[in-house]
Design an enzyme around this catalytic site. Structure first.
Site, short mmCIF file in Angstrom:
data_model
loop_
_atom_site.label_atom_id
_atom_site.label_comp_id
_atom_site.label_asym_id
_atom_site.label_seq_id
_atom_site.Cartn_x
_atom_site.Cartn_y
_atom_site.Cartn_z
CG ASP A 1 -2.02 0.97 1.22
OD1 ASP A 1 -2.51 1.25 0.12
OD2 ASP A 1 -2.40 1.46 2.30
CG HIS A 2 -0.57 4.92 0.85
ND1 HIS A 2 -1.03 5.98 0.09
CD2 HIS A 2 -1.59 4.60 1.69
CE1 HIS A 2 -2.27 6.29 0.47
NE2 HIS A 2 -2.64 5.45 1.42
CG ASN B 1 -7.28 1.19 1.39
OD1 ASN B 1 -7.90 0.27 0.88
ND2 ASN B 1 -6.17 1.68 0.88
CG HIS C 1 -4.56 8.81 4.77
ND1 HIS C 1 -4.57 9.48 3.57
CD2 HIS C 1 -4.57 7.49 4.45
CE1 HIS C 1 -4.57 8.60 2.57
NE2 HIS C 1 -4.57 7.39 3.08
CG HIS D 1 -6.75 5.41 0.32
ND1 HIS D 1 -5.46 4.99 0.56
CD2 HIS D 1 -7.14 4.78 -0.81
CE1 HIS D 1 -5.09 4.15 -0.39
NE2 HIS D 1 -6.09 4.01 -1.25
O1 G3H Z 1 -4.23 3.19 2.83
C1 G3H Z 1 -4.55 3.16 4.02
C2 G3H Z 1 -5.74 3.80 4.52
O2 G3H Z 1 -6.07 4.88 3.75
C3 G3H Z 1 -5.80 3.94 6.00
O3 G3H Z 1 -6.34 5.16 6.46
O4 G3H Z 1 -5.50 4.95 8.77
O5 G3H Z 1 -7.07 6.74 8.16
O6 G3H Z 1 -7.85 4.40 8.25
P1 G3H Z 1 -6.73 5.31 8.00
ZN ZN Z 2 -4.45 5.45 2.33
#
Ligand code: G3H
Ligand code: ZN
Length: 292
Positions: free
Chosen positions: A84-85, A233, A183, A211
């Site tokens: 991810d990311h 996510n 996030h 996200h």
């Molecule tokens: O890619 C990961 C997510 O976007 C996690 O976001 O930690 O705010 O739930 P969050």
């Molecule tokens: Zn994210």
């Protein structure tokens, strides 16, 4: 059950107008808890490891990736493994050998043309190596401790026309959209721009990814699924649950030493959170069915 591809899980969710939950894991306890939460609800799930989680392991991706894959293989429900990311091309190029079936390439911080060029190259590499790829257009704020973006700041929302062009020109399999989430929120107080989400869902042929989902209350999560989000996510919600439980245990047992005592409390709290959030996403499927 064997590890399955995230792309298959997302395609299956899209066909059912549902969403698959994708949880960010940092420790083995996170992976075990997410799998147990998914099993408790009988739902498939995705385990995600972010580039930041790899950095936490001093750049080593294999220790956690292999542990997550083993947890997935032992699961009673289908589980995908997603990187991810990712901003680093070097890490991207290690994804397939590390056992991931999918990756999110994040060049959303770059101006449109640069994001497109970098994402197109990442997508070509991913497809040549059998990986499903997600990218981001518009920017979901709050990454790496950055503050939330103002809703009217340039790039803080995904433009539907630009998104259509971006998906077509880059060849990505799914798109992360900026529709109001942020996030790393520790309160569940965010609300989405549902009108924008509806326009994106109507105009794009690829699955949409949300996200920063920890900041959304249950009703907003359900509405996001009903509105066309197919991958959700979630990261911070697990950390909140784990940390609160460990803090409570250590406060009540100040002389505790055995790490299994408090880690098991943290893991159990994450199991409950994962199951509750998966259940909240399912409510979005019923809401849509009722509307139809
Ligand atoms: O890619 C990961 C997510 O976007 C996690 O976001 O930690 O705010 O739930 P969050
Ligand atoms: Zn994210």
């Amino acid at each position: 059950m064997p590890l399955v591809s995230t792309g298959d899980l997302v395609a299956h969710a899209a066909a059912e107008r549902a969403a698959v939950a994708a949880f960010n894991i940092i420790t083995l306890e996170h992976a075990e808890a997410v799998v147990a939460g998914a099993e408790a609800t009988g739902s498939p799930v995705v385990l995600q490891i972010s580039e930041n989680a790899v950095k936490y392991r001093h750049g080593r991706v294999l220790p956690l990736a292999r542990a997550a894959a083993a947890a997935a293989e032992a699961a009673a429900v289908p589980v995908g493994l997603h990187l991810d990311h990712v901003k680093s091309r070097d890490l991207l190029h290690r994804a397939a050998d590390a056992g991931f079936g999918s990756v999110m390439y994040d060049a959303a911080h770059l101006p449109y043309e640069e994001n497109l060029a970098a994402t197109r190259a990442a997508a070509a590499w991913a497809h040549a190596n059998g990986l499903w790829i997600e990218a981001e257009l518009g920017e979901v704020g709050g990454k790496d401790g950055a503050p939330a973006l103002d809703a009217h700041a340039p790039g803080a929302r995904t433009d539907p026309d630009e998104a259509r062009r971006f998906v077509e020109a880059s060849g990505v399999d799914a798109l992360a959209v900026a529709v109001g989430s942020t996030h790393a929120m520790t309160t569940r107080t965010a609300s989405l721009d549902h009108d924008l989400l509806a326009r994106l869902a109507a105009g794009l042929d690829v699955p949409l990814v949300l996200h920063g989902s920890s900041g959304l209350p249950d009703e907003e999560l359900a509405a996001a699924v009903a509105g066309g989000i197919t991958k959700v996510n979630i990261g911070t919600a697990l950390n909140l649950a784990m940390t609160d439980a460990i803090r409570a245990y250590l406060t009540a047992h100040p002389s505790a030493v055995d790490s299994r005592k408090y880690l098991s409390e943290g893991r159990a709290a994450m199991v409950r959170t994962a199951a509750e959030l998966i259940t909240a996403l399912r409510a979005g499927v019923s809401a849509e069915a009722v509307r139809l």
